[in-house]
Enzyme design. Structure first.
Site, mmCIF file in Angstrom:
data_model
loop_
_atom_site.group_PDB
_atom_site.id
_atom_site.type_symbol
_atom_site.label_atom_id
_atom_site.label_comp_id
_atom_site.label_asym_id
_atom_site.label_seq_id
_atom_site.Cartn_x
_atom_site.Cartn_y
_atom_site.Cartn_z
ATOM 1 N N THR A 31 0.819 -1.204 0.000
ATOM 2 C CA THR A 31 0.000 0.000 0.000
ATOM 3 C C THR A 31 0.857 1.260 0.000
ATOM 4 O O THR A 31 1.992 1.262 0.465
ATOM 5 C CB THR A 31 -0.925 0.038 1.234
ATOM 6 O OG1 THR A 31 -0.123 0.021 2.426
ATOM 7 C CG2 THR A 31 -1.879 -1.138 1.237
ATOM 8 N N ASN A 66 1.046 4.701 1.803
ATOM 9 C CA ASN A 66 0.571 5.216 3.082
ATOM 10 C C ASN A 66 0.483 6.737 3.044
ATOM 11 O O ASN A 66 1.480 7.417 2.772
ATOM 12 C CB ASN A 66 1.512 4.783 4.207
ATOM 13 C CG ASN A 66 1.581 3.274 4.332
ATOM 14 O OD1 ASN A 66 0.570 2.594 4.229
ATOM 15 N ND2 ASN A 66 2.777 2.747 4.525
ATOM 16 N N GLU A 84 -4.385 3.976 3.751
ATOM 17 C CA GLU A 84 -3.512 3.004 3.085
ATOM 18 C C GLU A 84 -4.192 2.573 1.789
ATOM 19 O O GLU A 84 -5.280 1.987 1.818
ATOM 20 C CB GLU A 84 -3.285 1.793 3.987
ATOM 21 C CG GLU A 84 -2.627 2.148 5.316
ATOM 22 C CD GLU A 84 -2.556 0.965 6.250
ATOM 23 O OE1 GLU A 84 -1.453 0.449 6.468
ATOM 24 O OE2 GLU A 84 -3.627 0.544 6.751
#
Length: 332
Positions: free
Chosen positions: A217, A219, A264
């Site tokens: 992901t 962030n 995320e």
């Protein structure tokens, strides 16, 4: 609304730098936080006047929010910070925006001086358009009636736009949209805005846990005052490498550290890294609330289901307004 040529759109924050090409035009005045459907009724009225008279149309707005200046311990969360607001105003077809710094000193300007010194001497406006509840000047003495009277005295037109209501005959407001975001009512929030709400944030290094789960992901840390409900969202994301669909979690990650809120974002069909890049994330639909899982396998299984649901939600999107069409990049 027509779409302006981006090359001709001016973002100005200094009255002394206000371009000559916008002087003598129609000004739409307001905070315009969110530039929602109610705000766009004001902008549409301004654009109609500008087209009729063949003069430019620009918005005048203020940063930070006046309520934040007078109550700094309880700042107002901005649905659309300065740069985002300018992008939406550009998409609405305006020729520019004047963003005036709002301070206690500015708030103390007499209403008559605001009209005389700013609207007439500096901007030389031909017409002013505001919402029914807009006030300006010391002690909020600049009421809609005051503005009308000033226009008659000084020779500029004035249009006051009444409250815009949704299909349920409820007034559209920025505070109502914030409440919708906090309650997970994203579809309603987007409907009131007339476009898919979006955030801009820089990608930061995290603990890389998503890679171990098969879901790397990006962030993003949002404004600490962001009221967005913690949960899972279908998203569309603009990056330097293109526009990607994805699924995002906003929350504290209760299965792991229950830490500070993060957004995320997992991008479908994307390879590479985005560290240090500012992403624009459009939130399309709210899928479910954030929850704690007893095992990692249970979490991954749910993430698989979330991804499938997000792909389905994103596959059948249609523009909800011309502004949404311009901002959302349906043609990827």
């Amino acid at each position: 609304m027509s779409v302006a040529n981006p090359a001709e759109f001016s973002v100005v924050s200094d009255l002394d730098a206000f371009p000559d090409r916008l002087k003598g035009g129609v000004v739409a005045i307001g905070n315009f936080d969110g530039v929602h459907r109610g705000h766009r009724a004001v902008l549409q009225a301004a654009l109609a006047e500008g087209r009729k008279d063949g003069v430019p149309v620009f918005a005048m707005t203020f940063e930070p929010h006046p309520r934040t200046v007078f109550n700094p311990d309880n700042p107002v969360f901005r649905l659309t910070p300065r740069d985002q607001k300018a992008d939406i105003l550009r998409a609405c077809g305006l020729d520019g925006v004047l963003i005036l710094p709002f301070t206690r000193e500015f708030a103390g300007i007499e209403a008559s001086d605001f009209v005389g010194d700013i609207l007439i001497d500096r901007l030389r406006i031909s017409h002013a358009v505001t919402g029914y509840d807009f006030h300006f000047g010391k002690a909020r003495a600049g009421t809609p009636d005051f503005l009308r009277a000033s226009g008659q005295t000084h020779g500029f037109g004035v249009t006051i736009v009444q409250a815009e209501q949704d299909e349920a005959e409820e007034t559209i407001s920025s505070s109502r949209i914030r409440e919708c975001l906090a309650n997970g009512e994203l579809t309603l929030a987007n409907g009131l805005l007339g476009y898919r709400w979006f955030v801009d944030a820089e990608v930061r290094h995290g603990d890389k846990r998503g890679r171990d789960l098969g879901y790397p992901t990006a962030n993003l840390q949002l404004d600490p005052h962001c009221p967005l409900k913690h949960g899972i969202y279908a998203v569309r994301v603009r990056t330097s490498k293109g526009v990607f669909d994805g699924v995002a979690n906003y929350g504290r990650r209760p299965t792991f550290d229950n830490g500070a809120p993060l957004l995320e974002v997992y991008l479908f069909d994307f390879k590479g890294d985005l560290y240090g890049e500012t992403l624009r994330v459009h939130l399309v639909s709210f899928l479910r609330s954030e929850e704690k899982f007893e095992t990692i396998d249970a979490l991954i299984a749910q993430m698989d289901r979330d991804s499938e649901e997000a792909r389905a939600a994103l596959a059948s999107l249609r523009p909800i307004s011309p502004v949404d069409l311009t901002l959302f990049e349906f043609d990827r």
